[in-house]
Design a protein around this motif. Structure first.
Motif, PDB file in Angstrom:
ATOM      1  N   ALA A 291       0.797  -1.224   0.000  1.00 36.25           N
ATOM      2  CA  ALA A 291       0.000   0.000   0.000  1.00 36.25           C
ATOM      3  C   ALA A 291       0.829   1.273   0.000  1.00 36.25           C
ATOM      4  O   ALA A 291       0.351   2.317  -0.447  1.00 36.25           O
ATOM      5  CB  ALA A 291      -0.917   0.016   1.225  1.00 36.25           C
ATOM      6  N   PHE A 292       2.090   1.203   0.478  1.00 33.57           N
ATOM      7  CA  PHE A 292       2.887   2.415   0.658  1.00 33.57           C
ATOM      8  C   PHE A 292       4.313   2.311   0.106  1.00 33.57           C
ATOM      9  O   PHE A 292       5.065   3.269   0.157  1.00 33.57           O
ATOM     10  CB  PHE A 292       2.977   2.774   2.142  1.00 33.57           C
ATOM     11  CG  PHE A 292       1.670   3.137   2.773  1.00 33.57           C
ATOM     12  CD1 PHE A 292       1.172   4.422   2.669  1.00 33.57           C
ATOM     13  CD2 PHE A 292       0.924   2.190   3.462  1.00 33.57           C
ATOM     14  CE1 PHE A 292      -0.039   4.766   3.253  1.00 33.57           C
ATOM     15  CE2 PHE A 292      -0.292   2.527   4.053  1.00 33.57           C
ATOM     16  CZ  PHE A 292      -0.780   3.820   3.950  1.00 33.57           C
ATOM     17  N   GLY A 293       4.694   1.143  -0.418  1.00 34.04           N
ATOM     18  CA  GLY A 293       6.059   0.953  -0.860  1.00 34.04           C
ATOM     19  C   GLY A 293       6.372   1.654  -2.171  1.00 34.04           C
ATOM     20  O   GLY A 293       5.468   2.182  -2.836  1.00 34.04           O
ATOM     21  N   PRO A 294       7.663   1.621  -2.536  1.00 37.12           N
ATOM     22  CA  PRO A 294       8.828   1.131  -1.799  1.00 37.12           C
ATOM     23  C   PRO A 294       9.049   1.981  -0.547  1.00 37.12           C
ATOM     24  O   PRO A 294       8.788   3.181  -0.565  1.00 37.12           O
ATOM     25  CB  PRO A 294       9.986   1.311  -2.790  1.00 37.12           C
ATOM     26  CG  PRO A 294       9.318   1.470  -4.144  1.00 37.12           C
ATOM     27  CD  PRO A 294       8.025   2.146  -3.867  1.00 37.12           C
ATOM     28  N   ALA A 295       9.561   1.362   0.517  1.00 37.00           N
ATOM     29  CA  ALA A 295       9.651   2.078   1.786  1.00 37.00           C
ATOM     30  C   ALA A 295      10.807   1.563   2.623  1.00 37.00           C
ATOM     31  O   ALA A 295      11.228   0.406   2.496  1.00 37.00           O
ATOM     32  CB  ALA A 295       8.341   1.936   2.562  1.00 37.00           C
ATOM     33  N   SER A 296      11.275   2.424   3.490  1.00 35.93           N
ATOM     34  CA  SER A 296      12.340   2.066   4.429  1.00 35.93           C
ATOM     35  C   SER A 296      11.737   1.527   5.716  1.00 35.93           C
ATOM     36  O   SER A 296      10.525   1.627   5.952  1.00 35.93           O
ATOM     37  CB  SER A 296      13.195   3.291   4.746  1.00 35.93           C
ATOM     38  OG  SER A 296      12.445   4.224   5.518  1.00 35.93           O
ATOM     39  N   VAL A 297      12.597   0.979   6.558  1.00 36.47           N
ATOM     40  CA  VAL A 297      12.142   0.527   7.881  1.00 36.47           C
ATOM     41  C   VAL A 297      11.546   1.708   8.645  1.00 36.47           C
ATOM     42  O   VAL A 297      10.478   1.598   9.263  1.00 36.47           O
ATOM     43  CB  VAL A 297      13.308  -0.102   8.667  1.00 36.47           C
ATOM     44  CG1 VAL A 297      12.862  -0.465  10.083  1.00 36.47           C
ATOM     45  CG2 VAL A 297      13.848  -1.335   7.945  1.00 36.47           C
ATOM     46  N   LYS A 298      12.216   2.849   8.607  1.00 38.50           N
ATOM     47  CA  LYS A 298      11.718   4.020   9.330  1.00 38.50           C
ATOM     48  C   LYS A 298      10.385   4.496   8.780  1.00 38.50           C
ATOM     49  O   LYS A 298       9.542   5.008   9.528  1.00 38.50           O
ATOM     50  CB  LYS A 298      12.743   5.149   9.284  1.00 38.50           C
ATOM     51  CG  LYS A 298      13.931   4.945  10.203  1.00 38.50           C
ATOM     52  CD  LYS A 298      14.823   6.177  10.234  1.00 38.50           C
ATOM     53  CE  LYS A 298      15.987   5.982  11.209  1.00 38.50           C
ATOM     54  NZ  LYS A 298      16.866   7.184  11.241  1.00 38.50           N
ATOM     55  N   ASP A 299      10.177   4.333   7.473  1.00 37.88           N
ATOM     56  CA  ASP A 299       8.882   4.705   6.897  1.00 37.88           C
ATOM     57  C   ASP A 299       7.760   3.911   7.557  1.00 37.88           C
ATOM     58  O   ASP A 299       6.748   4.483   7.978  1.00 37.88           O
ATOM     59  CB  ASP A 299       8.878   4.442   5.389  1.00 37.88           C
ATOM     60  CG  ASP A 299       9.702   5.450   4.603  1.00 37.88           C
ATOM     61  OD1 ASP A 299       9.869   6.591   5.071  1.00 37.88           O
ATOM     62  OD2 ASP A 299      10.185   5.079   3.513  1.00 37.88           O
ATOM     63  N   MET A 300       7.920   2.595   7.630  1.00 33.97           N
ATOM     64  CA  MET A 300       6.854   1.791   8.220  1.00 33.97           C
ATOM     65  C   MET A 300       6.689   2.088   9.701  1.00 33.97           C
ATOM     66  O   MET A 300       5.570   2.091  10.222  1.00 33.97           O
ATOM     67  CB  MET A 300       7.099   0.296   8.007  1.00 33.97           C
ATOM     68  CG  MET A 300       5.943  -0.523   8.578  1.00 33.97           C
ATOM     69  SD  MET A 300       5.987  -2.267   8.175  1.00 33.97           S
ATOM     70  CE  MET A 300       4.566  -2.825   9.149  1.00 33.97           C
ATOM     71  N   GLN A 301       7.786   2.344  10.384  1.00 37.63           N
ATOM     72  CA  GLN A 301       7.685   2.678  11.797  1.00 37.63           C
ATOM     73  C   GLN A 301       6.913   3.986  11.991  1.00 37.63           C
ATOM     74  O   GLN A 301       6.144   4.130  12.950  1.00 37.63           O
ATOM     75  CB  GLN A 301       9.084   2.773  12.406  1.00 37.63           C
ATOM     76  CG  GLN A 301       9.756   1.413  12.523  1.00 37.63           C
ATOM     77  CD  GLN A 301      11.164   1.440  13.079  1.00 37.63           C
ATOM     78  OE1 GLN A 301      11.718   0.416  13.480  1.00 37.63           O
ATOM     79  NE2 GLN A 301      11.779   2.615  13.116  1.00 37.63           N
ATOM     80  N   THR A 302       7.088   4.925  11.063  1.00 39.63           N
ATOM     81  CA  THR A 302       6.326   6.174  11.115  1.00 39.63           C
ATOM     82  C   THR A 302       4.844   5.902  10.918  1.00 39.63           C
ATOM     83  O   THR A 302       3.993   6.444  11.633  1.00 39.63           O
ATOM     84  CB  THR A 302       6.825   7.145  10.027  1.00 39.63           C
ATOM     85  OG1 THR A 302       8.186   7.488  10.311  1.00 39.63           O
ATOM     86  CG2 THR A 302       5.980   8.401   9.971  1.00 39.63           C
ATOM     87  N   TRP A 303       4.508   5.058   9.953  1.00 34.06           N
ATOM     88  CA  TRP A 303       3.105   4.730   9.686  1.00 34.06           C
ATOM     89  C   TRP A 303       2.452   4.025  10.875  1.00 34.06           C
ATOM     90  O   TRP A 303       1.345   4.373  11.292  1.00 34.06           O
ATOM     91  CB  TRP A 303       3.026   3.835   8.449  1.00 34.06           C
ATOM     92  CG  TRP A 303       1.695   3.173   8.248  1.00 34.06           C
ATOM     93  CD1 TRP A 303       0.566   3.737   7.715  1.00 34.06           C
ATOM     94  CD2 TRP A 303       1.344   1.817   8.579  1.00 34.06           C
ATOM     95  NE1 TRP A 303      -0.462   2.811   7.698  1.00 34.06           N
ATOM     96  CE2 TRP A 303      -0.008   1.629   8.224  1.00 34.06           C
ATOM     97  CE3 TRP A 303       2.053   0.755   9.146  1.00 34.06           C
ATOM     98  CZ2 TRP A 303      -0.663   0.415   8.409  1.00 34.06           C
ATOM     99  CZ3 TRP A 303       1.391  -0.454   9.330  1.00 34.06           C
ATOM    100  CH2 TRP A 303       0.048  -0.612   8.971  1.00 34.06           C
ATOM    101  N   ALA A 304       3.147   3.050  11.430  1.00 33.43           N
ATOM    102  CA  ALA A 304       2.560   2.215  12.476  1.00 33.43           C
ATOM    103  C   ALA A 304       2.629   2.852  13.856  1.00 33.43           C
ATOM    104  O   ALA A 304       1.844   2.505  14.739  1.00 33.43           O
ATOM    105  CB  ALA A 304       3.261   0.858  12.513  1.00 33.43           C
ATOM    106  N   GLY A 305       3.580   3.763  14.055  1.00 37.12           N
ATOM    107  CA  GLY A 305       3.766   4.326  15.380  1.00 37.12           C
ATOM    108  C   GLY A 305       4.421   3.360  16.340  1.00 37.12           C
ATOM    109  O   GLY A 305       4.251   3.462  17.558  1.00 37.12           O
ATOM    110  N   ILE A 306       5.158   2.381  15.797  1.00 39.11           N
ATOM    111  CA  ILE A 306       5.889   1.427  16.623  1.00 39.11           C
ATOM    112  C   ILE A 306       7.328   1.367  16.124  1.00 39.11           C
ATOM    113  O   ILE A 306       7.634   1.817  15.025  1.00 39.11           O
ATOM    114  CB  ILE A 306       5.253   0.020  16.615  1.00 39.11           C
ATOM    115  CG1 ILE A 306       5.190  -0.542  15.195  1.00 39.11           C
ATOM    116  CG2 ILE A 306       3.858   0.065  17.226  1.00 39.11           C
ATOM    117  CD1 ILE A 306       4.602  -1.948  15.126  1.00 39.11           C
TER     118      ILE A 306
END
Length: 365
Positions: free
Chosen positions: A212-227
């Protein structure tokens, strides 16, 4: 090993890939339910934004489609990622909430001074029994908890209940064209299912996030999830993924078969509501927000409705009597202005907020 030139994705390449995943390059024939699932939820701090998010992404969408899903309890509103309200499919709510529970537990810790002497396990159980008898307002929940802990800070008690329990906002709240107080019960009671004791692993959510949001970095997903601490999951998945670098050398992960359109693919103008996850789900938002426009999509801590032009933040908009007013951040051609006006007028008609006109001017506040 250094990245080869082909493995470097420029800003426009990232922009077009993200827009494609977000169903914003062309409207999708997906159902509203499938789109909510594909997007892993819609930011829903306010009632109307999820409807506008789907209108921008789906062919033939009308508000009643999402409203019916909410009334039938196939879709719910609850606090999940980033401690904000999201609209999720019931299935995803049962999956996502346990994955972010540790972050919600830490949030309670920020209010520990106001919870001195409060047994959090007892609080959670008392609040659970209270809201499962019938849906309650947050004020009613707070008053119930104050009966047992009269010396506690009322706000801290409210935060603890909201974080410790998977509370959903019951309808008619959130249904287009209807009004109602925020009344809460547990997710289990509302949808008739309990979160799995061993929820779907974070690896599966990583794959869906990239879809849904890629390509993405680890920090990108952490920003989305808040974890945090997601690096391990990405490393486990590395053999199943492809990697790139952005122009700053940051490693990006992606699904091998995910779409990555040509950077010159046309991107039509789109009106997006406040708090759209397109603008909130990456640590580096330059793929959708030009550096010179950083911060212009917010007024203080309040997000503004945004206009995407050529795939990037290009202005803001606000509804009013007889239509919407658009403030562009840079000049556009007459042809693009006509496209923007046509898109806005179609949106007003489809959402039942029209007929109305699109005016170009300055938006105060």
């Amino acid at each position: 090993m250094a990245s080869s030139p082909r493995s470097v994705l420029g800003v426009r390449a990232l922009n077009r890939a993200t827009l494609d995943r977000q169903l914003l390059l062309s409207r999708s024939a997906m159902s509203a339910y499938d789109a909510v699932a594909h997007l892993l939820g819609l930011q829903a701090q306010n009632v109307k934004p999820p409807y506008y998010q789907l209108y921008a992404r789906l062919a033939g969408f009308r508000p009643g489609e999402l409203g019916r899903l909410m009334e039938e309890r196939d879709v719910v509103r609850m606090v999940t990622m980033r401690s904000t309200i999201h609209t999720h499919t019931a299935s995803d709510a049962l999956m996502v909430r346990p994955l972010v529970q540790a972050a919600r537990d830490r949030e309670v810790g920020y209010f520990r001074k106001g919870l001195a002497g409060v047994d959090l396990g007892v609080l959670a159980e008392r609040a659970r029994r209270f809201v499962e008898e019938e849906p309650r307002t947050m004020g009613e929940i707070r008053e119930e908890l104050l009966r047992q802990w009269p010396g506690a800070d009322p706000q801290s008690l409210s935060v603890a209940a909201r974080c410790l329990l998977p509370l959903v906002q019951v309808t008619p709240r959130g249904v287009w064209g209807r009004s109602g107080q925020v009344r809460l019960t547990t997710l289990e009671t509302w949808v008739g299912q309990s979160p799995r004791e061993e929820p779907e692993g974070i690896d599966a959510v990583v794959l869906r996030y990239l879809g849904a949001f890629g390509p993405a970095s680890v920090k990108d997903m952490q920003t989305w999830a808040g974890i945090t601490r997601l690096r391990e999951a990405f490393e486990r998945l590395r053999p199943r993924l492809v990697t790139f670098r952005d122009e700053n050398g940051v490693e990006l992960f992606d699904l091998p078969d995910a779409p990555r359109p040509d950077p010159d693919t046309p991107a039509p103008p789109r009106f997006l509501p406040e708090f759209d996850n397109l603008l909130l789900s990456h640590a580096d938002r330059t793929r959708v927000v030009p550096p010179e426009f950083k911060g212009l999509n917010a007024h203080g801590n309040q997000s503004r409705c945004v206009l995407m032009v050529d795939g990037f933040l290009g202005g803001v908009w606000a509804g009013g009597a007889g239509g919407v007013t658009v403030e562009l951040f840079r000049e556009v051609t007459g042809a693009v202005e006509e496209e923007i006006a046509a898109e806005g007028e179609a949106m007003l008609a489809a959402m039942g907020e029209g007929p109305g006109k699109v005016r170009f001017g300055s938006i105060r506040g």
